[in-house]
Write a protein that holds these residues in place. Structure first.
Motif, PDB file in Angstrom:
ATOM      1  N   ALA A 162      32.532  44.507  30.772  1.00  0.00           N
ATOM      2  CA  ALA A 162      33.419  45.668  30.811  1.00  0.00           C
ATOM      3  C   ALA A 162      33.130  46.530  32.035  1.00  0.00           C
ATOM      4  CB  ALA A 162      33.278  46.489  29.529  1.00  0.00           C
ATOM      5  N   SER A 163      31.852  46.761  32.333  1.00  0.00           N
ATOM      6  CA  SER A 163      31.526  47.590  33.499  1.00  0.00           C
ATOM      7  C   SER A 163      31.906  46.883  34.800  1.00  0.00           C
ATOM      8  CB  SER A 163      30.044  47.966  33.500  1.00  0.00           C
ATOM      9  OG  SER A 163      29.243  46.833  33.724  1.00  0.00           O
ATOM     10  N   THR A 164      31.704  45.566  34.875  1.00  0.00           N
ATOM     11  CA  THR A 164      32.078  44.802  36.071  1.00  0.00           C
ATOM     12  C   THR A 164      33.580  44.856  36.296  1.00  0.00           C
ATOM     13  OG1 THR A 164      30.202  43.320  35.789  1.00  0.00           O
ATOM     14  CG2 THR A 164      32.014  42.529  37.151  1.00  0.00           C
ATOM     15  N   LEU A 165      34.342  44.664  35.231  1.00  0.00           N
ATOM     16  CA  LEU A 165      35.803  44.692  35.366  1.00  0.00           C
ATOM     17  C   LEU A 165      36.309  46.079  35.724  1.00  0.00           C
ATOM     18  CD1 LEU A 165      36.762  42.353  32.410  1.00  0.00           C
ATOM     19  CD2 LEU A 165      37.093  41.908  34.842  1.00  0.00           C
ATOM     20  N   GLY A 218      48.019  39.163  47.315  1.00  0.00           N
ATOM     21  CA  GLY A 218      48.654  38.802  46.046  1.00  0.00           C
ATOM     22  C   GLY A 218      47.822  37.842  45.206  1.00  0.00           C
ATOM     23  N   PRO A 219      47.341  36.736  45.789  1.00  0.00           N
ATOM     24  CA  PRO A 219      46.493  35.839  44.996  1.00  0.00           C
ATOM     25  C   PRO A 219      45.223  36.515  44.486  1.00  0.00           C
ATOM     26  CG  PRO A 219      47.249  34.721  46.956  1.00  0.00           C
ATOM     27  CD  PRO A 219      47.672  36.150  47.085  1.00  0.00           C
ATOM     28  N   THR A 220      44.701  37.454  45.253  1.00  0.00           N
ATOM     29  CA  THR A 220      43.513  38.167  44.813  1.00  0.00           C
ATOM     30  C   THR A 220      43.811  39.004  43.576  1.00  0.00           C
ATOM     31  OG1 THR A 220      42.752  38.241  47.091  1.00  0.00           O
ATOM     32  CG2 THR A 220      41.709  39.747  45.562  1.00  0.00           C
ATOM     33  N   LEU A 221      44.973  39.611  43.554  1.00  0.00           N
ATOM     34  CA  LEU A 221      45.353  40.379  42.360  1.00  0.00           C
ATOM     35  C   LEU A 221      45.528  39.450  41.160  1.00  0.00           C
ATOM     36  CD1 LEU A 221      47.859  42.936  43.898  1.00  0.00           C
ATOM     37  CD2 LEU A 221      45.545  43.378  43.068  1.00  0.00           C
ATOM     38  N   LEU A 222      46.090  38.271  41.396  1.00  0.00           N
ATOM     39  CA  LEU A 222      46.221  37.296  40.308  1.00  0.00           C
ATOM     40  C   LEU A 222      44.847  36.847  39.801  1.00  0.00           C
ATOM     41  CD1 LEU A 222      49.161  35.093  41.624  1.00  0.00           C
ATOM     42  CD2 LEU A 222      49.234  36.815  39.812  1.00  0.00           C
ATOM     43  N   ILE A 223      43.924  36.620  40.719  1.00  0.00           N
ATOM     44  CA  ILE A 223      42.563  36.251  40.322  1.00  0.00           C
ATOM     45  C   ILE A 223      41.913  37.378  39.534  1.00  0.00           C
ATOM     46  CG2 ILE A 223      40.235  35.826  41.219  1.00  0.00           C
ATOM     47  CD1 ILE A 223      41.535  34.231  43.466  1.00  0.00           C
ATOM     48  N   GLU A 224      42.130  38.606  39.979  1.00  0.00           N
ATOM     49  CA  GLU A 224      41.550  39.756  39.291  1.00  0.00           C
ATOM     50  C   GLU A 224      42.092  39.876  37.863  1.00  0.00           C
ATOM     51  OE1 GLU A 224      41.306  44.562  39.923  1.00  0.00           O
ATOM     52  OE2 GLU A 224      41.737  43.282  41.649  1.00  0.00           O
ATOM     53  N   PHE A 225      43.374  39.674  37.688  1.00  0.00           N
ATOM     54  CA  PHE A 225      43.942  39.743  36.346  1.00  0.00           C
ATOM     55  C   PHE A 225      43.503  38.558  35.489  1.00  0.00           C
ATOM     56  CE2 PHE A 225      47.173  42.478  38.531  1.00  0.00           C
ATOM     57  CZ  PHE A 225      46.720  43.661  37.958  1.00  0.00           C
ATOM     58  N   MET A 231      35.840  32.558  42.664  1.00  0.00           N
ATOM     59  CA  MET A 231      36.878  33.581  42.549  1.00  0.00           C
ATOM     60  C   MET A 231      36.361  34.942  42.997  1.00  0.00           C
ATOM     61  SD  MET A 231      39.074  32.795  39.166  1.00  0.00           S
ATOM     62  CE  MET A 231      38.387  31.485  38.208  1.00  0.00           C
ATOM     63  N   TRP A 232      35.122  35.254  42.650  1.00  0.00           N
ATOM     64  CA  TRP A 232      34.549  36.517  43.124  1.00  0.00           C
ATOM     65  C   TRP A 232      34.414  36.513  44.639  1.00  0.00           C
ATOM     66  CZ3 TRP A 232      34.856  40.619  40.407  1.00  0.00           C
ATOM     67  CH2 TRP A 232      34.737  40.589  39.025  1.00  0.00           C
ATOM     68  N   ASP A 233      34.043  35.391  45.214  1.00  0.00           N
ATOM     69  CA  ASP A 233      33.950  35.288  46.675  1.00  0.00           C
ATOM     70  C   ASP A 233      35.299  35.552  47.334  1.00  0.00           C
ATOM     71  OD1 ASP A 233      31.284  34.650  46.428  1.00  0.00           O
ATOM     72  OD2 ASP A 233      31.569  32.497  46.739  1.00  0.00           O
TER      73      ASP A 233
END
Length: 173
Positions: free
Chosen positions: A14-17, A52-59, A91-93
């Motif tokens: 939760a804190s990481t997100l 855009g792909p980064t936002l998709l990865i984040e979600f 994905m974090w990278d």
């Protein structure tokens, strides 16, 4: 004891997100404010194409790692470990690299988006090293150099030593 581990994983996820979403919100806001305020000859195409792909990865990471609770407040699932190695780490990278590119674009110009080319090149390198590692791992299962050479008529060092001492010659069928 297992419940304690699940609770600590849920708190860490939760804190990481939350931290990730806050940093992303700040960076995207700064980028868009600079774009519309200074009206530099920036195109938003690279921004949408690369961020855009980064936002998709984040979600996706949000969906994967967000802890879920029951209606009475008990932990149902802590979510997957967001610090896991493998695809999650990759994905974090990608997220961190995109953030670095966004900061660089804000400081310099749109040509810095070309740094994002490193991500696919890194993917190709990882795939190549994984493939070559697997190939060498399979070498001991019958495709190894000594066994293949022995089956083809060559002899291993051990067989040569045995024959030198007067031992029996190994016959292949």
């Amino acid at each position: 004891m297992a419940q304690k581990a699940a609770k600590s994983l849920a708190a860490r996820n939760a804190s990481t997100l939350n931290r990730t979403h806050l940093i992303a919100l700040v960076l995207h806001t700064i980028y868009l404010l600079l774009h519309f305020t200074f009206n530099r000859p920036r195109s938003l195409k690279p921004y949408f194409l690369l961020a855009g792909p980064t936002l998709l990865i984040e979600f996706y990471l949000e969906r994967l790692g967000r802890p879920r609770y029951t209606d009475d407040g008990n932990l149902r699932t802590p979510g997957e470990d967001l610090g896991a190695t493998g695809l999650t780490e990759y994905m974090w990278d990608v997220i961190y690299w995109t953030w670095g590119c966004m900061v660089s674009v804000c400081l310099f110009n749109d040509r810095v988006w070309w740094l994002w080319v490193v991500v696919p090149l890194y993917s190709v390198w990882l795939a190549y090293t994984t493939f070559t590692g697997m190939r060498s791992g399979f070498a001991g299962m019958g495709g190894g150099s000594e066994q293949a050479a022995g089956a083809a008529g060559g002899e291993s060092k051990r067989q040569k030593k045995l024959e030198k001492r007067g031992g029996q010659k190994v016959q292949y069928r």
